[in-house]
Write an enzyme that holds these catalytic residues in place. Sequence first.
Site, PDB file in Angstrom:
ATOM      1  N   CYS A 188     -29.025 -49.549 -89.292  1.00 52.09           N
ATOM      2  CA  CYS A 188     -28.085 -49.895 -88.134  1.00 52.09           C
ATOM      3  C   CYS A 188     -27.746 -51.265 -88.483  1.00 52.09           C
ATOM      4  O   CYS A 188     -28.733 -51.878 -87.942  1.00 52.09           O
ATOM      5  CB  CYS A 188     -28.345 -48.875 -87.249  1.00 52.09           C
ATOM      6  SG  CYS A 188     -27.219 -49.555 -85.261  1.00 52.09           S
ATOM      7  N   CYS A 192     -28.504 -52.217 -84.593  1.00 53.07           N
ATOM      8  CA  CYS A 192     -30.150 -52.781 -84.133  1.00 53.07           C
ATOM      9  C   CYS A 192     -31.222 -53.484 -84.967  1.00 53.07           C
ATOM     10  O   CYS A 192     -31.682 -54.043 -84.434  1.00 53.07           O
ATOM     11  CB  CYS A 192     -30.866 -50.849 -84.812  1.00 53.07           C
ATOM     12  SG  CYS A 192     -30.791 -49.391 -83.952  1.00 53.07           S
ATOM     13  N   ASP A 221     -18.356 -61.992 -81.581  1.00 56.57           N
ATOM     14  CA  ASP A 221     -17.968 -61.121 -82.537  1.00 56.57           C
ATOM     15  C   ASP A 221     -17.928 -61.576 -83.486  1.00 56.57           C
ATOM     16  O   ASP A 221     -17.446 -62.824 -83.326  1.00 56.57           O
ATOM     17  CB  ASP A 221     -17.164 -60.089 -81.872  1.00 56.57           C
ATOM     18  CG  ASP A 221     -16.602 -59.033 -82.827  1.00 56.57           C
ATOM     19  OD1 ASP A 221     -16.462 -58.465 -82.418  1.00 56.57           O
ATOM     20  OD2 ASP A 221     -15.736 -59.359 -84.311  1.00 56.57           O
ATOM     21  N   HIS A 266     -30.682 -47.420 -80.309  1.00 58.59           N
ATOM     22  CA  HIS A 266     -29.860 -46.877 -80.324  1.00 58.59           C
ATOM     23  C   HIS A 266     -29.752 -45.986 -80.113  1.00 58.59           C
ATOM     24  O   HIS A 266     -30.007 -45.232 -79.606  1.00 58.59           O
ATOM     25  CB  HIS A 266     -30.216 -46.770 -82.086  1.00 58.59           C
ATOM     26  CG  HIS A 266     -29.050 -46.246 -83.017  1.00 58.59           C
ATOM     27  ND1 HIS A 266     -28.398 -46.743 -83.836  1.00 58.59           N
ATOM     28  CD2 HIS A 266     -28.621 -44.989 -82.987  1.00 58.59           C
ATOM     29  CE1 HIS A 266     -27.562 -46.072 -84.315  1.00 58.59           C
ATOM     30  NE2 HIS A 266     -27.228 -44.837 -83.647  1.00 58.59           N
ATOM     31  N   ASN A 270     -15.229 -48.640 -77.397  1.00 58.36           N
ATOM     32  CA  ASN A 270     -14.574 -47.607 -78.439  1.00 58.36           C
ATOM     33  C   ASN A 270     -15.343 -46.290 -78.655  1.00 58.36           C
ATOM     34  O   ASN A 270     -16.375 -46.439 -79.525  1.00 58.36           O
ATOM     35  CB  ASN A 270     -13.665 -48.180 -79.686  1.00 58.36           C
ATOM     36  CG  ASN A 270     -12.430 -49.487 -79.101  1.00 58.36           C
ATOM     37  OD1 ASN A 270     -11.944 -49.218 -78.528  1.00 58.36           O
ATOM     38  ND2 ASN A 270     -13.107 -50.299 -79.862  1.00 58.36           N
ATOM     39  N   GLY A 310     -10.577 -46.408 -83.003  1.00 56.76           N
ATOM     40  CA  GLY A 310     -11.422 -47.601 -83.490  1.00 56.76           C
ATOM     41  C   GLY A 310     -12.313 -47.748 -83.541  1.00 56.76           C
ATOM     42  O   GLY A 310     -12.707 -49.495 -84.575  1.00 56.76           O
ATOM     43  N   HIS A 328     -23.056 -48.153 -82.968  1.00 58.05           N
ATOM     44  CA  HIS A 328     -23.877 -48.115 -82.283  1.00 58.05           C
ATOM     45  C   HIS A 328     -23.250 -49.269 -81.139  1.00 58.05           C
ATOM     46  O   HIS A 328     -22.446 -49.819 -80.838  1.00 58.05           O
ATOM     47  CB  HIS A 328     -25.267 -49.467 -82.872  1.00 58.05           C
ATOM     48  CG  HIS A 328     -25.865 -49.784 -81.876  1.00 58.05           C
ATOM     49  ND1 HIS A 328     -27.352 -49.229 -82.183  1.00 58.05           N
ATOM     50  CD2 HIS A 328     -26.288 -50.299 -80.902  1.00 58.05           C
ATOM     51  CE1 HIS A 328     -28.123 -50.100 -81.415  1.00 58.05           C
ATOM     52  NE2 HIS A 328     -26.955 -50.598 -80.299  1.00 58.05           N
ATOM     53  N   HIS A 382     -21.276 -49.717 -77.919  1.00 56.25           N
ATOM     54  CA  HIS A 382     -21.380 -51.571 -77.532  1.00 56.25           C
ATOM     55  C   HIS A 382     -19.727 -51.323 -76.785  1.00 56.25           C
ATOM     56  O   HIS A 382     -19.272 -50.858 -77.010  1.00 56.25           O
ATOM     57  CB  HIS A 382     -21.139 -52.547 -79.449  1.00 56.25           C
ATOM     58  CG  HIS A 382     -20.265 -51.832 -80.340  1.00 56.25           C
ATOM     59  ND1 HIS A 382     -19.990 -50.779 -81.058  1.00 56.25           N
ATOM     60  CD2 HIS A 382     -18.905 -52.444 -80.140  1.00 56.25           C
ATOM     61  CE1 HIS A 382     -19.002 -50.255 -81.277  1.00 56.25           C
ATOM     62  NE2 HIS A 382     -18.098 -51.364 -81.302  1.00 56.25           N
ATOM     63  N   HIS A 407     -16.898 -54.520 -75.815  1.00 55.22           N
ATOM     64  CA  HIS A 407     -16.250 -55.875 -76.293  1.00 55.22           C
ATOM     65  C   HIS A 407     -15.818 -56.631 -75.184  1.00 55.22           C
ATOM     66  O   HIS A 407     -15.111 -55.845 -74.061  1.00 55.22           O
ATOM     67  CB  HIS A 407     -14.734 -55.826 -76.461  1.00 55.22           C
ATOM     68  CG  HIS A 407     -14.728 -54.862 -78.040  1.00 55.22           C
ATOM     69  ND1 HIS A 407     -15.105 -55.995 -79.192  1.00 55.22           N
ATOM     70  CD2 HIS A 407     -15.246 -53.396 -79.074  1.00 55.22           C
ATOM     71  CE1 HIS A 407     -14.912 -54.496 -80.686  1.00 55.22           C
ATOM     72  NE2 HIS A 407     -15.349 -53.687 -79.802  1.00 55.22           N
TER      73      HIS A 407
HETATM   74  P1  AMP Z   1     -15.282 -51.275 -82.613  1.00 61.11           P
HETATM   75  O1  AMP Z   1     -14.268 -51.488 -83.797  1.00 61.11           O
HETATM   76  O2  AMP Z   1     -15.377 -50.918 -81.883  1.00 61.11           O
HETATM   77  O3  AMP Z   1     -16.449 -50.622 -83.319  1.00 61.11           O
HETATM   78  O4  AMP Z   1     -15.991 -52.578 -83.051  1.00 61.11           O
HETATM   79  C1  AMP Z   1     -17.182 -53.504 -84.007  1.00 61.11           C
HETATM   80  C2  AMP Z   1     -17.618 -54.691 -83.512  1.00 61.11           C
HETATM   81  O5  AMP Z   1     -18.377 -55.180 -84.382  1.00 61.11           O
HETATM   82  C3  AMP Z   1     -15.847 -55.601 -84.717  1.00 61.11           C
HETATM   83  O6  AMP Z   1     -15.214 -55.971 -83.565  1.00 61.11           O
HETATM   84  C4  AMP Z   1     -16.704 -56.693 -85.452  1.00 61.11           C
HETATM   85  O7  AMP Z   1     -15.476 -57.338 -85.407  1.00 61.11           O
HETATM   86  C5  AMP Z   1     -17.901 -56.190 -84.322  1.00 61.11           C
HETATM   87  N1  AMP Z   1     -18.986 -57.315 -86.250  1.00 61.11           N
HETATM   88  C6  AMP Z   1     -19.195 -56.316 -87.458  1.00 61.11           C
HETATM   89  N2  AMP Z   1     -19.884 -57.128 -87.530  1.00 61.11           N
HETATM   90  C7  AMP Z   1     -20.350 -57.688 -86.791  1.00 61.11           C
HETATM   91  C8  AMP Z   1     -21.237 -58.438 -86.737  1.00 61.11           C
HETATM   92  N3  AMP Z   1     -22.546 -58.921 -88.018  1.00 61.11           N
HETATM   93  N4  AMP Z   1     -22.043 -59.555 -86.451  1.00 61.11           N
HETATM   94  C9  AMP Z   1     -21.336 -59.603 -85.188  1.00 61.11           C
HETATM   95  N5  AMP Z   1     -19.798 -58.638 -84.515  1.00 61.11           N
HETATM   96  C10 AMP Z   1     -19.817 -57.512 -85.490  1.00 61.11           C
HETATM   97 ZN    ZN Z   2     -28.334 -48.995 -83.878  1.00 61.18          ZN
END
Ligand code: AMP
Ligand code: ZN
Length: 115
Positions: A4, A7, A30, A46, A87, A93, A98, A100, A102
């Site tokens: 993940c 993770c 982000d 996780h 989300n 979206g 994992h 999170h 925003h």
């Molecule tokens: P979601 O679309 O709500 O699942 O959000 C996932 C977020 O993770 C998106 O805004 C991506 O830009 C962000 N993201 C993906 N990979 C990374 C990374 N390696 N470091 C920081 N943010 C990331």
């Molecule tokens: Zn995870």
Amino acid sequence: MKDCLFCKIARKEIPAALVYEDDQLVAFKDISPQAPVHLLIIPKAHCAGLADMTPEVAAAAARIPLVAAGIAADQDNLAGGWRLISNCGLDAGQTVFHLHFHLLGGRPLGGKLCQ
Ligand code: AMP
Ligand code: ZN
């Protein structure tokens, strides 16, 4: 979870711009910011998303609004307001499975949550 992405960030196996960490939670920038401030706040444990929380993850995640407010209080460009969203699932979206949240701000974000 071994493969993940978040993770791995929580375990510091891949780099991220960390802005907050405690024993349960991590916050980092982000990689593709949608606003002047765009952070992600995650539980270290996780969990795929809001629909999959265990009581333990829910207890850690319950602290996320307070952590977000603390981060926001330290940033002058969030004085005008900020948004905290998660989300859950493909229709929402979600792209990283994992849990999170925003934390977005730094400009007027508008009133619409849907396109
Ligand atoms: P979601 O679309 O709500 O699942 O959000 C996932 C977020 O993770 C998106 O805004 C991506 O830009 C962000 N993201 C993906 N990979 C990374 C990374 N390696 N470091 C920081 N943010 C990331
Ligand atoms: Zn995870």
